[in-house]
Write a protein that holds these residues in place. Structure first.
Motif, PDB file in Angstrom:
ATOM      1  N   ALA A 163       0.859  -1.179   0.000  1.00  0.00           N
ATOM      2  CA  ALA A 163       0.000   0.000   0.000  1.00  0.00           C
ATOM      3  C   ALA A 163       0.893   1.226   0.000  1.00  0.00           C
ATOM      4  O   ALA A 163       2.000   1.200   0.556  1.00  0.00           O
ATOM      5  CB  ALA A 163      -0.910   0.001   1.222  1.00  0.00           C
ATOM      6  N   ARG A 164       0.417   2.281  -0.640  1.00  0.00           N
ATOM      7  CA  ARG A 164       1.191   3.518  -0.679  1.00  0.00           C
ATOM      8  C   ARG A 164       0.228   4.691  -0.827  1.00  0.00           C
ATOM      9  O   ARG A 164      -0.921   4.513  -1.223  1.00  0.00           O
ATOM     10  CB  ARG A 164       2.192   3.519  -1.830  1.00  0.00           C
ATOM     11  N   THR A 165       0.740   5.871  -0.497  1.00  0.00           N
ATOM     12  CA  THR A 165      -0.024   7.088  -0.680  1.00  0.00           C
ATOM     13  C   THR A 165       0.759   7.990  -1.625  1.00  0.00           C
ATOM     14  O   THR A 165       1.958   8.205  -1.422  1.00  0.00           O
ATOM     15  CB  THR A 165      -0.250   7.808   0.662  1.00  0.00           C
ATOM     16  N   ALA A 166       0.091   8.479  -2.674  1.00  0.00           N
ATOM     17  CA  ALA A 166       0.720   9.379  -3.637  1.00  0.00           C
ATOM     18  C   ALA A 166      -0.335  10.287  -4.227  1.00  0.00           C
ATOM     19  O   ALA A 166      -1.460   9.850  -4.496  1.00  0.00           O
ATOM     20  CB  ALA A 166       1.406   8.582  -4.749  1.00  0.00           C
ATOM     21  N   TYR A 167       0.032  11.549  -4.430  1.00  0.00           N
ATOM     22  CA  TYR A 167      -0.864  12.520  -5.056  1.00  0.00           C
ATOM     23  C   TYR A 167      -2.190  12.646  -4.291  1.00  0.00           C
ATOM     24  O   TYR A 167      -3.249  12.793  -4.878  1.00  0.00           O
ATOM     25  CB  TYR A 167      -1.116  12.168  -6.526  1.00  0.00           C
ATOM     26  N   GLY A 168      -2.122  12.507  -2.959  1.00  0.00           N
ATOM     27  CA  GLY A 168      -3.304  12.658  -2.125  1.00  0.00           C
ATOM     28  C   GLY A 168      -4.253  11.477  -2.158  1.00  0.00           C
ATOM     29  O   GLY A 168      -5.386  11.561  -1.699  1.00  0.00           O
ATOM     30  N   ARG A 169      -3.820  10.346  -2.677  1.00  0.00           N
ATOM     31  CA  ARG A 169      -4.677   9.171  -2.800  1.00  0.00           C
ATOM     32  C   ARG A 169      -3.929   7.936  -2.311  1.00  0.00           C
ATOM     33  O   ARG A 169      -2.719   7.858  -2.433  1.00  0.00           O
ATOM     34  CB  ARG A 169      -5.074   9.016  -4.268  1.00  0.00           C
ATOM     35  N   THR A 170      -4.653   6.977  -1.769  1.00  0.00           N
ATOM     36  CA  THR A 170      -4.064   5.725  -1.308  1.00  0.00           C
ATOM     37  C   THR A 170      -4.243   4.659  -2.372  1.00  0.00           C
ATOM     38  O   THR A 170      -5.328   4.514  -2.948  1.00  0.00           O
ATOM     39  CB  THR A 170      -4.731   5.264   0.010  1.00  0.00           C
ATOM     40  N   VAL A 188      -5.009  -0.762  -7.243  1.00  0.00           N
ATOM     41  CA  VAL A 188      -6.306  -0.078  -7.237  1.00  0.00           C
ATOM     42  C   VAL A 188      -6.203   1.119  -6.295  1.00  0.00           C
ATOM     43  O   VAL A 188      -5.400   1.123  -5.365  1.00  0.00           O
ATOM     44  CB  VAL A 188      -7.453  -1.015  -6.787  1.00  0.00           C
ATOM     45  N   SER A 189      -7.012   2.121  -6.564  1.00  0.00           N
ATOM     46  CA  SER A 189      -6.993   3.307  -5.701  1.00  0.00           C
ATOM     47  C   SER A 189      -8.184   3.271  -4.756  1.00  0.00           C
ATOM     48  O   SER A 189      -9.193   2.623  -5.017  1.00  0.00           O
ATOM     49  CB  SER A 189      -7.028   4.578  -6.546  1.00  0.00           C
ATOM     50  N   MET A 190      -8.035   3.989  -3.654  1.00  0.00           N
ATOM     51  CA  MET A 190      -9.111   4.119  -2.676  1.00  0.00           C
ATOM     52  C   MET A 190      -9.733   5.495  -2.827  1.00  0.00           C
ATOM     53  O   MET A 190      -9.062   6.452  -3.200  1.00  0.00           O
ATOM     54  CB  MET A 190      -8.564   3.957  -1.254  1.00  0.00           C
ATOM     55  N   THR A 191     -11.020   5.597  -2.538  1.00  0.00           N
ATOM     56  CA  THR A 191     -11.663   6.902  -2.522  1.00  0.00           C
ATOM     57  C   THR A 191     -11.151   7.674  -1.303  1.00  0.00           C
ATOM     58  O   THR A 191     -10.653   7.075  -0.349  1.00  0.00           O
ATOM     59  CB  THR A 191     -13.197   6.781  -2.454  1.00  0.00           C
ATOM     60  N   GLU A 192     -11.276   8.979  -1.339  1.00  0.00           N
ATOM     61  CA  GLU A 192     -10.787   9.798  -0.235  1.00  0.00           C
ATOM     62  C   GLU A 192     -11.493   9.482   1.080  1.00  0.00           C
ATOM     63  O   GLU A 192     -10.897   9.569   2.148  1.00  0.00           O
ATOM     64  CB  GLU A 192     -10.952  11.279  -0.567  1.00  0.00           C
ATOM     65  N   ASP A 193     -12.767   9.115   1.004  1.00  0.00           N
ATOM     66  CA  ASP A 193     -13.534   8.838   2.214  1.00  0.00           C
ATOM     67  C   ASP A 193     -13.730   7.341   2.464  1.00  0.00           C
ATOM     68  O   ASP A 193     -14.645   6.941   3.177  1.00  0.00           O
ATOM     69  CB  ASP A 193     -14.881   9.546   2.157  1.00  0.00           C
ATOM     70  N   ALA A 240      -7.668   5.326  10.157  1.00  0.00           N
ATOM     71  CA  ALA A 240      -7.415   6.244   9.045  1.00  0.00           C
ATOM     72  C   ALA A 240      -6.624   5.505   7.967  1.00  0.00           C
ATOM     73  O   ALA A 240      -5.894   4.550   8.257  1.00  0.00           O
ATOM     74  CB  ALA A 240      -6.617   7.454   9.527  1.00  0.00           C
ATOM     75  N   GLN A 241      -6.749   5.959   6.721  1.00  0.00           N
ATOM     76  CA  GLN A 241      -6.033   5.315   5.623  1.00  0.00           C
ATOM     77  C   GLN A 241      -4.520   5.343   5.850  1.00  0.00           C
ATOM     78  O   GLN A 241      -3.826   4.358   5.575  1.00  0.00           O
ATOM     79  CB  GLN A 241      -6.381   5.980   4.297  1.00  0.00           C
ATOM     80  N   ALA A 242      -4.003   6.453   6.366  1.00  0.00           N
ATOM     81  CA  ALA A 242      -2.566   6.564   6.621  1.00  0.00           C
ATOM     82  C   ALA A 242      -2.124   5.545   7.678  1.00  0.00           C
ATOM     83  O   ALA A 242      -1.045   4.940   7.555  1.00  0.00           O
ATOM     84  CB  ALA A 242      -2.215   7.975   7.070  1.00  0.00           C
ATOM     85  N   ASP A 243      -2.942   5.315   8.719  1.00  0.00           N
ATOM     86  CA  ASP A 243      -2.624   4.309   9.741  1.00  0.00           C
ATOM     87  C   ASP A 243      -2.588   2.921   9.114  1.00  0.00           C
ATOM     88  O   ASP A 243      -1.712   2.112   9.418  1.00  0.00           O
ATOM     89  CB  ASP A 243      -3.659   4.319  10.871  1.00  0.00           C
ATOM     90  N   PHE A 244      -3.543   2.646   8.242  1.00  0.00           N
ATOM     91  CA  PHE A 244      -3.600   1.350   7.559  1.00  0.00           C
ATOM     92  C   PHE A 244      -2.342   1.126   6.737  1.00  0.00           C
ATOM     93  O   PHE A 244      -1.711   0.062   6.817  1.00  0.00           O
ATOM     94  CB  PHE A 244      -4.858   1.290   6.680  1.00  0.00           C
ATOM     95  N   VAL A 245      -1.950   2.112   5.939  1.00  0.00           N
ATOM     96  CA  VAL A 245      -0.746   1.983   5.103  1.00  0.00           C
ATOM     97  C   VAL A 245       0.471   1.738   5.994  1.00  0.00           C
ATOM     98  O   VAL A 245       1.286   0.843   5.724  1.00  0.00           O
ATOM     99  CB  VAL A 245      -0.543   3.241   4.219  1.00  0.00           C
ATOM    100  N   GLY A 246       0.597   2.495   7.087  1.00  0.00           N
ATOM    101  CA  GLY A 246       1.725   2.323   8.000  1.00  0.00           C
ATOM    102  C   GLY A 246       1.756   0.951   8.642  1.00  0.00           C
ATOM    103  O   GLY A 246       2.803   0.309   8.736  1.00  0.00           O
ATOM    104  N   ARG A 247       0.604   0.475   9.109  1.00  0.00           N
ATOM    105  CA  ARG A 247       0.541  -0.839   9.755  1.00  0.00           C
ATOM    106  C   ARG A 247       0.842  -1.962   8.761  1.00  0.00           C
ATOM    107  O   ARG A 247       1.532  -2.920   9.089  1.00  0.00           O
ATOM    108  CB  ARG A 247      -0.831  -1.057  10.390  1.00  0.00           C
ATOM    109  N   LEU A 248       0.321  -1.849   7.549  1.00  0.00           N
ATOM    110  CA  LEU A 248       0.538  -2.895   6.554  1.00  0.00           C
ATOM    111  C   LEU A 248       2.001  -2.943   6.123  1.00  0.00           C
ATOM    112  O   LEU A 248       2.604  -4.020   6.094  1.00  0.00           O
ATOM    113  CB  LEU A 248      -0.357  -2.668   5.330  1.00  0.00           C
TER     114      LEU A 248
END
Length: 188
Positions: free
Chosen positions: A87-94, A124-129, A148-156
């Protein structure tokens, strides 16, 4: 005396043809590749924009409003059980790197056994909400809790890739193939 009425062969053929067409029409879905994915097979990677090599993930900068190559649009409007490799976050999207898998009830515990899928991962991308519900071992409790999505990315990403292969997730997709809900399954 017994009277037997026989239908002409043409009527029988037309009846069989009509019933066959009705069965095929009634059983078909608009899932396309999603039906193949649900049965355990995976679609081939999409060619890159310049036609040089297949790719399952976007490379470089994705222009605003465009879909990355290999998106989950094939899963648009469906629910899928998957493994998430990264998982990653880029351009404001996960973004999630996923592939279909199977889940089976654990024979001794109130938990799930994950049967890994085969084939390439698709980004695949995730929606903001998008809602993220995690349970043990990725979350803190046996029952799903919101993260939060950021917590999920960090934990994974903090887990070794060998551990990630043992985890499974129920994903819900919107009509454009973006993830609207992620729920990890409790595994002992």
């Amino acid at each position: 005396m017994r009277v037997v009425h026989r239908r002409p062969a043409t009527v029988r053929c037309l009846t069989a043809l009509t019933l066959g067409m009705l069965a095929l029409t009634g059983c078909s879905t608009d899932d396309g590749p999603a039906a193949a994915t649900a049965s355990g097979t995976s679609a081939a990677p999409a060619p890159s924009p310049d036609g040089t090599a297949p790719s399952t993930a976007p490379t470089g900068t994705a222009p605003s409003g465009t879909k990355p190559i290999g998106t989950g649009a094939r899963w648009a409007g469906t629910k899928q059980f998957v493994q998430i490799d990264d998982a990653r976050t880029a351009y404001g999207r996960t973004y999630l790197s996923v592939r279909p898998a199977q889940k089976k009830p654990h024979p001794q515990f109130e938990a799930w056994v994950i049967v890994p899928g085969e084939g390439p991962y698709t980004e695949v991308s995730m929606t903001e909400d998008a809602q993220v519900l995690l349970s043990v071992p990725l979350g803190d409790a046996k029952h799903p809790a919101s993260y939060a999505q950021a917590d999920f990315v960090g934990r994974l990403t903090a887990r070794p890739s060998s551990d990630r292969a043992l985890l499974g997730y129920d994903l819900s997709f919107d009509g454009e193939g973006r993830v609207t809900r992620v729920q990890s399954l409790y595994t002992p």
